[in-house]
Design a protein around this motif. Structure first.
Motif, short mmCIF file in Angstrom:
data_model
loop_
_atom_site.label_atom_id
_atom_site.label_comp_id
_atom_site.label_asym_id
_atom_site.label_seq_id
_atom_site.Cartn_x
_atom_site.Cartn_y
_atom_site.Cartn_z
N ILE A 125 0.83 -1.21 0.00
CA ILE A 125 0.00 0.00 0.00
C ILE A 125 0.86 1.25 0.00
O ILE A 125 0.56 2.24 -0.68
CB ILE A 125 -0.94 0.00 1.22
N THR A 126 1.93 1.25 0.77
CA THR A 126 2.73 2.46 0.97
C THR A 126 4.00 2.47 0.12
O THR A 126 4.97 3.16 0.46
CB THR A 126 3.10 2.60 2.46
N ASP A 127 4.00 1.74 -0.98
CA ASP A 127 5.15 1.70 -1.89
C ASP A 127 5.17 2.96 -2.74
O ASP A 127 4.80 2.95 -3.91
CB ASP A 127 5.08 0.45 -2.77
N ALA A 128 5.59 4.06 -2.14
CA ALA A 128 5.60 5.35 -2.84
C ALA A 128 6.48 5.34 -4.09
O ALA A 128 6.06 5.84 -5.14
CB ALA A 128 6.02 6.46 -1.89
N PRO A 129 7.69 4.79 -4.05
CA PRO A 129 8.50 4.77 -5.27
C PRO A 129 7.82 4.04 -6.41
O PRO A 129 7.81 4.50 -7.55
CB PRO A 129 9.79 4.07 -4.84
N GLY A 130 7.22 2.89 -6.11
CA GLY A 130 6.54 2.14 -7.15
C GLY A 130 5.35 2.88 -7.73
O GLY A 130 5.06 2.79 -8.92
N LEU A 131 4.65 3.62 -6.87
CA LEU A 131 3.45 4.32 -7.31
C LEU A 131 3.76 5.60 -8.06
O LEU A 131 3.11 5.91 -9.07
CB LEU A 131 2.58 4.65 -6.09
N PHE A 132 4.73 6.39 -7.59
CA PHE A 132 4.83 7.77 -8.05
C PHE A 132 6.06 8.10 -8.88
O PHE A 132 6.09 9.13 -9.55
CB PHE A 132 4.76 8.72 -6.85
N ARG A 133 7.08 7.28 -8.85
CA ARG A 133 8.26 7.61 -9.66
C ARG A 133 7.99 7.37 -11.14
O ARG A 133 8.50 8.09 -11.99
CB ARG A 133 9.47 6.80 -9.18
N ALA A 134 7.22 6.35 -11.42
CA ALA A 134 6.80 6.08 -12.80
C ALA A 134 5.33 5.68 -12.74
O ALA A 134 4.98 4.51 -12.93
CB ALA A 134 7.64 4.98 -13.41
N PRO A 135 4.45 6.64 -12.44
CA PRO A 135 3.06 6.30 -12.16
C PRO A 135 2.33 5.72 -13.37
O PRO A 135 2.61 6.09 -14.51
CB PRO A 135 2.44 7.63 -11.73
N VAL A 136 1.41 4.82 -13.09
CA VAL A 136 0.58 4.25 -14.14
C VAL A 136 -0.35 5.34 -14.68
O VAL A 136 -0.49 6.41 -14.09
CB VAL A 136 -0.22 3.05 -13.62
N ALA A 137 -1.04 5.03 -15.78
CA ALA A 137 -1.86 6.04 -16.44
C ALA A 137 -2.91 6.64 -15.52
O ALA A 137 -3.16 7.85 -15.54
CB ALA A 137 -2.53 5.43 -17.68
N ALA A 138 -3.51 5.81 -14.67
CA ALA A 138 -4.57 6.31 -13.78
C ALA A 138 -4.07 7.43 -12.88
O ALA A 138 -4.80 8.38 -12.58
CB ALA A 138 -5.14 5.16 -12.95
N LEU A 139 -2.81 7.34 -12.46
CA LEU A 139 -2.28 8.32 -11.53
C LEU A 139 -1.71 9.55 -12.22
O LEU A 139 -1.13 10.41 -11.56
CB LEU A 139 -1.23 7.68 -10.62
#
Length: 269
Positions: free
Chosen positions: A70-84
Motif C-alpha cells: 500500500i505504501t510503496d511510494a517509489p513504485g506508485l509515483f516515480r513512474a506512475p501508471v496512467a490512472a495516476l
C-alpha cells in the motif's frame, strides 16, 4: 487570511479517515493494482477487528507485506501508471491511504459509552492515546506515505495550473486551487509538528519527519509567506531535548520555510 497552528493531534482528528489473508498472487499487474488489492485486504481485516483482538499489526508478516504494498511510494509515483496521471484517481488513492491511517488513530474511540460531557471526552482522548501507544508504527507509516502521496498531487495541480496565465483562471478554479493548498498545508503542518508531540517515539517521528523534509520545498511553496513564518516560529522550541536523529530533517524543513517568494499555487492560498 489566517490559519492557526493547533496541536497536531486535534488537527489530525479532523483530517486526519478477511479472517485470514489470502496468499498474494505470484505476479501483480502494476503498483496501482497492488495498492488497490492490498488496501481492500487490509480494510477487510480491519473491519473484523474488535477491541479484544485489536487491529492488524506490522508485527504480523502478512500484514506487513500488505502495508508495504500500500505504501510503496517509489513504485506508485516515480513512474506512475496512467490512472495516476489524473488528479481524481490520485486524490482517491491518497484519501484511501489517509483513511486507513485515521482508522488506526480513531479505533474504538467512537464506540457508544455510558458517559457524557467531560467524562465522555476524556474517555475518547484516553482511547486515542492508547491507540498511539499500540499502533504508532502503523500510523506513522501511513502518515509518512501521505507526504509522498500529497507531493504527487501537488505536482499534478501545479502542472494543471501552470498551463494557463493567472489572470485567465476562473473564480471556480481559483477556489479549487485555494482549497487544495489549504488542505495540503494543514496536513503538512500537522506532520511537521509531530516532532514536538510526546506520544510518538523517535523512530516514528523520524519516519514522518524525513518524509516531510523530502517534500519540504513543494509543500512550503503552497503556503503564503505569513503562514511559513508562523510555522517556523512554532518550531522555535523544537530543538529542546531533540534527538540528534531528527535534526537533519528538521533543518531541511526550516530552510524551506525561510523562503519568502510566492509563485504558482501559493498565489491562490
Amino acid at each position: 487570511m489566517s490559519l492557526s497552528i493547533s496541536m497536531p493531534l486535534r488537527r489530525l482528528g479532523r483530517l486526519l479517515c478477511l479472517s485470514s489473508i489470502l496468499a498474494a498472487p505470484a505476479a501483480w499487474a502494476d503498483s496501482y493494482t497492488d495498492f488497490q488489492q492490498a488496501s481492500a485486504r487490509l480494510e477487510a481485516l480491519m473491519a473484523k477487528a474488535t477491541l479484544q483482538s485489536g487491529l492488524p499489526r506490522l508485527g504480523d508478516p502478512e500484514v506487513a507485506a500488505l502495508i508495504a504494498r500500500i505504501t510503496d511510494a517509489p513504485g506508485l509515483f516515480r513512474a506512475p501508471v496512467a490512472a495516476l496521471q489524473d488528479i481524481n484517481p490520485s486524490v482517491a488513492l491518497c484519501e484511501r491511504a489517509t483513511n486507513i491511517g485515521k482508522a488506526y488513530y480513531t479505533f474504538g474511540s467512537e464506540r457508544p459509552l455510558p458517559l457524557s460531557g467531560a467524562e465522555l471526552q476524556q474517555a475518547r482522548n484516553d482511547q486515542v492515546t492508547e491507540n498511539l501507544a499500540n499502533y504508532g508504527d502503523e500510523m506513522s507509516t501511513f502518515f509518512a506515505f501521505g507526504m509522498h502521496c500529497h507531493a504527487h498531487l501537488i505536482g499534478l495541480m501545479e502542472q494543471e495550473f501552470s498551463s494557463q496565465p493567472l489572470q485567465v483562471v476562473s473564480g471556480t478554479e481559483r477556489m479549487r486551487a485555494r482549497a487544495f493548498s489549504k488542505g495540503s498545508t494543514t496536513l503538512y503542518v500537522g506532520v511537521v509538528q509531530f516532532v514536538q508531540v510526546p506520544f510518538w517515539n523517535v523512530a516514528q517521528k523520524k519516519r514522518m519527519l524525513e518524509a516531510a523534509a523530502q517534500y519540504a520545498a513543494p509543500n512550503v511553496a503552497l503556503m503564503a509567506p505569513p503562514l511559513r513564518e508562523r510555522l517556523l516560529a512554532s518550531l522555535a522550541d523544537a530543538d529542546k531535548d531533540l534527538d540528534p536523529a531528527l535534526a537533519p530533517a528538521l533543518a531541511t524543513i526550516r530552510q524551506a520555510l525561510s523562503v519568502t517568494t510566492c509563485e504558482g499555487l501559493c498565489q491562490y492560498y
